[in-house]
Design an enzyme around this catalytic site. Structure first.
Site, PDB file in Angstrom:
ATOM      1  N   ASN A  13       0.578  -1.238   0.083  1.00 21.34           N
ATOM      2  CA  ASN A  13       0.035   0.144  -0.174  1.00 21.34           C
ATOM      3  C   ASN A  13       0.695   1.217  -0.032  1.00 21.34           C
ATOM      4  O   ASN A  13       0.491   2.179  -0.566  1.00 21.34           O
ATOM      5  CB  ASN A  13      -0.929   0.100   1.037  1.00 21.34           C
ATOM      6  N   ASP A  52      -9.169  -6.726   4.167  1.00 21.56           N
ATOM      7  CA  ASP A  52      -8.282  -7.569   5.021  1.00 21.56           C
ATOM      8  C   ASP A  52      -8.669  -8.294   6.159  1.00 21.56           C
ATOM      9  O   ASP A  52      -8.423  -9.619   6.463  1.00 21.56           O
ATOM     10  CB  ASP A  52      -6.898  -6.870   5.240  1.00 21.56           C
TER      11      ASP A  52
HETATM   12  C1  BDR Z   1      -5.908  -5.123  -1.140  1.00 18.40           C
HETATM   13  O1  BDR Z   1      -5.112  -4.205  -1.448  1.00 18.40           O
HETATM   14  C2  BDR Z   1      -4.930  -3.257  -0.426  1.00 18.40           C
HETATM   15  O2  BDR Z   1      -5.176  -1.893  -0.939  1.00 18.40           O
HETATM   16  C3  BDR Z   1      -5.598  -3.492   0.604  1.00 18.40           C
HETATM   17  O3  BDR Z   1      -5.071  -3.288   2.107  1.00 18.40           O
HETATM   18  C4  BDR Z   1      -6.076  -5.016   0.260  1.00 18.40           C
HETATM   19  O4  BDR Z   1      -5.039  -5.824   1.005  1.00 18.40           O
HETATM   20  C5  BDR Z   1      -7.461  -4.933  -1.742  1.00 18.40           C
HETATM   21  O5  BDR Z   1      -7.143  -4.987  -3.107  1.00 18.40           O
HETATM   22 CA    CA Z   2      -3.360  -4.924   2.516  1.00 16.51          CA
END
Ligand code: BDR
Ligand code: CA
Length: 309
Positions: free
Chosen positions: A39, A239
């Protein structure tokens, strides 16, 4: 008996709530947290993890892992998680420190030393776990199952075909999906059903404690960004569904099927090709979540935050 869990994550607003749930729920024993870039950069996701652990009083080893995917260039998701990777919350001065081991060593040590099998949960790109498997394949004898947030058998969220965690490091996912471990994939198909709608924010705000304040501050930014990018009326809380499933498997409907990761570098690079209808009669290597009991999920989040640590 508590279920032993290792969490590999890239906080991330929804990773933060997965961490909270894993650390606070009485049926889970969180053994350690490894961090990966995803992220945001590794530096940022690492600091976010330490800040979350300090704020939530979570006393487990936290290790830094890979700062980039195995083959691809680094990819971050600033548009959803902001410049810090966890926009919306100001933490106090940070005193907690990283474990001296690299994430791969932490994963190997925890697994090899555990007398009982451990559930490994990944909520970011699967780089650290894939590297650990390659470095010490014996860890697989100590893994109960891998539960991951990632993939989709319908459409993606970073391309028409692919979901962010798998798209960011498809080769790592390929290693794990082909490892012969029990793999449970919780993809966008179900996580897009748990939207943090305004009434959910109000409901959690009423709890009015340390954990719920964090939830509300994070979700206000997360929801706004999800609205701008995808037009969702509330952000999908991807998540934490992994941890919720380990606490109560009844929350999900699961189907066993063959799943391969597209590592072809074409337009579907990073897609989880799930053979829902068993066209190819290949060995079923993945348990894929196909539905979720949304009310049960929110009740679990609310109860865990209410009860605290
Ligand atoms: C996933 O991508 C991230 O942005 C979120 O934390 C999650 O793990 C969703 O596509
Ligand atoms: Ca994530």
């Amino acid at each position: 008996m508590k279920r032993k869990v290792l969490l590999d994550c890239d906080p991330g607003h929804d990773d933060a709530i997965a961490l909270l749930l894993a650390a606070y729920h009485k049926d889970i024993e969180l053994l350690g947290v490894s961090v990966v870039s995803g992220n945001q950069t590794l530096e940022k996701t690492g600091l976010n993890t330490l800040n979350l652990c300090q704020y939530l009083n979570i006393d487990v080893p936290v290790s830094l892992g890979s700062s980039r995917p195995i083959i691809k260039e680094e990819e971050v998701c600033e548009v959803i998680h902001g410049e810090s990777g966890l926009d919306g919350v100001d933490f106090p001065e940070l005193n907690m420190q990283y474990d001296s081991r690299k994430a791969v060593d932490l994963i190997i040590d925890i697994l090899m030393e555990s007398k009982e099998k451990v559930s490994v949960v990944t909520t970011g790109p699967m780089t650290n776990l894939a590297l650990a498997i390659r470095l010490e394949p014996k860890i697989m004898n100590h893994i109960e199952e891998v539960v991951l947030m990632g993939g989709s058998y319908t459409n993606g969220n970073v391309s028409p075909a692919a979901e962010f965690n798998i798209f960011t490091d498809p080769e790592a996912a390929h290693i794990v999906f082909n490892s012969s471990l029990k793999v449970t994939m919780i993809g966008l198909d179900v996580t897009r059903k748990v939207l943090v709608l305004p009434e959910i924010v109000d409901r959690m705000e009423k709890i009015n404690n340390h954990a719920s304040k964090l939830f509300v501050d994070l979700m206000k930014v997360f929801n706004e960004n999800q609205r701008k990018v995808f037009g969702f009326p509330g952000g999908p809380l991807h998540d934490p569904v992994t941890i919720a499933y380990l606490i109560n498997p009844d929350i999900l409907t699961i189907e066993h099927m063959h799943c391969s990761i597209d590592i072809s570098h074409g337009p579907s690079y990073g897609r989880t090709n799930c053979d829902v209808f068993d066209y190819n009669h290949l060995e079923k290597n993945t348990y894929v979540a196909t539905d979720i009991k949304v009310d049960m999920f929110w009740d679990l989040i609310e109860k865990t935050m209410k009860e605290g640590q």
